[in-house]
Design an enzyme around this catalytic site. Sequence first.
Site, mmCIF file in Angstrom:
data_model
loop_
_atom_site.group_PDB
_atom_site.id
_atom_site.type_symbol
_atom_site.label_atom_id
_atom_site.label_comp_id
_atom_site.label_asym_id
_atom_site.label_seq_id
_atom_site.Cartn_x
_atom_site.Cartn_y
_atom_site.Cartn_z
ATOM 1 N N TYR A 175 15.030 30.373 7.746
ATOM 2 C CA TYR A 175 13.759 31.060 8.001
ATOM 3 C C TYR A 175 13.470 31.155 9.495
ATOM 4 C CZ TYR A 175 12.044 30.838 3.162
ATOM 5 O OH TYR A 175 11.862 31.004 1.829
ATOM 6 N N ARG A 181 -10.497 -0.596 14.636
ATOM 7 C CA ARG A 181 -10.338 0.130 13.383
ATOM 8 C C ARG A 181 -11.341 -0.528 12.444
ATOM 9 N NH1 ARG A 181 -4.495 0.929 10.544
ATOM 10 N NH2 ARG A 181 -4.994 -1.168 9.880
ATOM 11 N N MET A 199 11.568 24.453 2.010
ATOM 12 C CA MET A 199 10.923 23.656 0.963
ATOM 13 C C MET A 199 11.942 22.859 0.141
ATOM 14 S SD MET A 199 8.495 24.883 -2.186
ATOM 15 C CE MET A 199 7.352 25.781 -1.152
ATOM 16 N N LYS A 227 0.840 -1.199 0.000
ATOM 17 C CA LYS A 227 0.000 0.000 0.000
ATOM 18 C C LYS A 227 0.880 1.257 0.000
ATOM 19 C CE LYS A 227 -0.349 -0.464 5.034
ATOM 20 N NZ LYS A 227 -1.186 -1.013 6.135
#
Length: 359
Positions: free
Chosen positions: A245, A125, A298, A31
Amino acid sequence: MILTIDLGALAANWRMCAAAAGKAECAAVVKADAYGIGIERAGPALAAAGCRTFFVARVDEGRRLRAVAPDAAIYVLDGFLADTAGTYREHDLRPVLNSPDQIATWKELPGSPSCAILVDTGMNRLGLTPREARELSASADAQDLGLRLVMSHLACADTPARPLNEQQLARFQEIRLAFPGLPASFANSAGIFLSPDYHFDMVRPGIALYGAAIAEDRPPLATVVTAEARILQIRAAKAGETVGYGAGETLKRASRIAVVAAGYADGYPRSAGSSDNRAGGRARVRGRSARILGRVSMDLTALDVTDIPEAAAGDFAELFGPNLPVDEAAAAAGTIAYELLTGLSRRAHRVYVNGPAPA
Ligand SMILES: *Cc1c(COP(=O)(O)O)cnc(C)c1O
């Protein structure tokens, strides 16, 4: 960021799980694009190693796998919604039915293509309750369902001491008695190594195939994914200056900073960044450990290479791989290898080695 994906290591990890599972069949969970490595390349490599049964989460993942694994049995963990019937049929996919409603909808289909059922034994679940499973087994139309497999899933197999493991096992053993002759599957990666009692007829490893640690005291796995980024520039900065940043990290000494071409847009987590209040992740440069300086942005991440004077622009920094386990890199970012691997983005360039040629 460049990901080198060792398909030979993937096959070796599958064989290791298959050997540990003894007589049980070893399936493969692919998956989430085969935990980020790419389902189109992982599927054929696992099939070539001998894997015959695969599990995906979404029906679209099943469609992609079918295109490269024509002979495989492919189960879809999401289950079945009526409007996806055409896709199941066209690509010969088997739903893992999770609820009485899904079973009722599935039964409406003409013919009885193959399916599995999942029973919830204590995770809360997806899945039938044990009672719903017993009712199904007693009902006359259980036979018409095309049922090939009864499954359950462990909540804490990576923590062997938790009593829930044995409670789930006892419940699953009882459920299985209600479906005599039907193959049963219970164990994920960590479950395989709990004890042979957890093997039943088929095991379903995922994370172990991709080389992340299963749990403490478990056999080591081959490294499948190596994440590297090139040093684009080295700069000098003085004590008291800040990096990146938000100016969140103040240099405590005169430093050499290596700026590498990896950032959160590649799937390298922003939470691996560092600040004056919190140590972040690390990378390996020229065989030595370099800590992250400031925020991960980024496209770029800064590393402290003050103590690695030979580091130069063009060098590769290892973000995780054979010298820095993916579990450690994930932990430094406050997450787990599952999330780090499946979060690797499309921009991260994937290079495949030691496997079958692409289909
Ligand atoms: C994801 C998943 C697995 C594989 O789990 P790992 O911990 O990655 O080995 C097996 N079974 C089910 C139902 C799953 O959702």
